[in-house]
Design a protein around this motif. Sequence first.
Motif, PDB file in Angstrom:
ATOM      1  N   ILE A   3      -6.761  -1.487  -6.188  1.00  0.00           N
ATOM      2  CA  ILE A   3      -5.327  -1.658  -5.976  1.00  0.00           C
ATOM      3  C   ILE A   3      -5.124  -2.339  -4.635  1.00  0.00           C
ATOM      4  O   ILE A   3      -5.721  -1.946  -3.635  1.00  0.00           O
ATOM      5  N   LYS A   4      -4.283  -3.343  -4.632  1.00  0.00           N
ATOM      6  CA  LYS A   4      -4.034  -4.086  -3.397  1.00  0.00           C
ATOM      7  C   LYS A   4      -2.658  -3.732  -2.848  1.00  0.00           C
ATOM      8  O   LYS A   4      -1.648  -3.948  -3.511  1.00  0.00           O
ATOM      9  N   LEU A   5      -2.649  -3.177  -1.651  1.00  0.00           N
ATOM     10  CA  LEU A   5      -1.413  -2.955  -0.910  1.00  0.00           C
ATOM     11  C   LEU A   5      -1.337  -4.038   0.153  1.00  0.00           C
ATOM     12  O   LEU A   5      -2.260  -4.201   0.950  1.00  0.00           O
ATOM     13  N   VAL A  78      -0.051   6.355  -6.639  1.00  0.00           N
ATOM     14  CA  VAL A  78       0.201   5.693  -5.365  1.00  0.00           C
ATOM     15  C   VAL A  78       1.620   6.032  -4.918  1.00  0.00           C
ATOM     16  O   VAL A  78       2.566   5.886  -5.693  1.00  0.00           O
ATOM     17  N   LEU A  80       4.673   4.962  -2.665  1.00  0.00           N
ATOM     18  CA  LEU A  80       5.267   3.856  -1.902  1.00  0.00           C
ATOM     19  C   LEU A  80       6.399   4.437  -1.070  1.00  0.00           C
ATOM     20  O   LEU A  80       7.351   4.992  -1.616  1.00  0.00           O
ATOM     21  N   GLN A  85       5.359  -2.689   3.166  1.00  0.00           N
ATOM     22  CA  GLN A  85       4.129  -2.687   2.379  1.00  0.00           C
ATOM     23  C   GLN A  85       4.490  -2.965   0.917  1.00  0.00           C
ATOM     24  O   GLN A  85       5.448  -2.395   0.390  1.00  0.00           O
ATOM     25  N   LEU A  87       3.068  -3.279  -3.155  1.00  0.00           N
ATOM     26  CA  LEU A  87       2.033  -2.923  -4.124  1.00  0.00           C
ATOM     27  C   LEU A  87       1.907  -4.051  -5.133  1.00  0.00           C
ATOM     28  O   LEU A  87       2.883  -4.381  -5.822  1.00  0.00           O
ATOM     29  N   HIS A  95       1.776   0.769 -15.840  1.00  0.00           N
ATOM     30  CA  HIS A  95       2.420   1.387 -14.688  1.00  0.00           C
ATOM     31  C   HIS A  95       3.663   2.165 -15.084  1.00  0.00           C
ATOM     32  O   HIS A  95       4.394   1.785 -15.996  1.00  0.00           O
TER      33      HIS A  95
END
Length: 132
Positions: A3-5, A78, A80, A85, A87, A95
């Motif tokens: 997962i890229k934040l 995750v 948020l 930031q 996601l 999702h």
Amino acid sequence: MDIKLVQLQKHGDERGSLVALEDQRNVPFSIRRAYYLFGTKEDVRRGFHAHKKLQQMAIVVRGHCRFHLDDGNEQLEVLLDNPAQGLMIPPGLWHEMYDFSSDCVLLVLADAHYDETDYIRSHEEFKAGLSK
């Protein structure tokens, strides 16, 4: 699951803060659509889908919410809660969003216009597509 934040550069002083979102810079795709969710009740879950081609970036502009992510092999939760930031939600990632704070505003940037045929709305269909 990778997962890229994305950390977004925050500018500000005593007057407040500003985050600029720029396609091909801190948003790694051309922005074709932007939408936001607000006024979502805390006990409501939203989403329940994956996309075939669409990629998105989700940013909580205010408040917080949680994402349940499923790539077919691994599941991840995750939180948020940082407006600086984003996601990344790549194609093929199931999702769901939940645990919305009463003041939550969730902004989503997408690389294409709305296309119902790009949605996978059945989790069974999502799982079956992974085995092909």
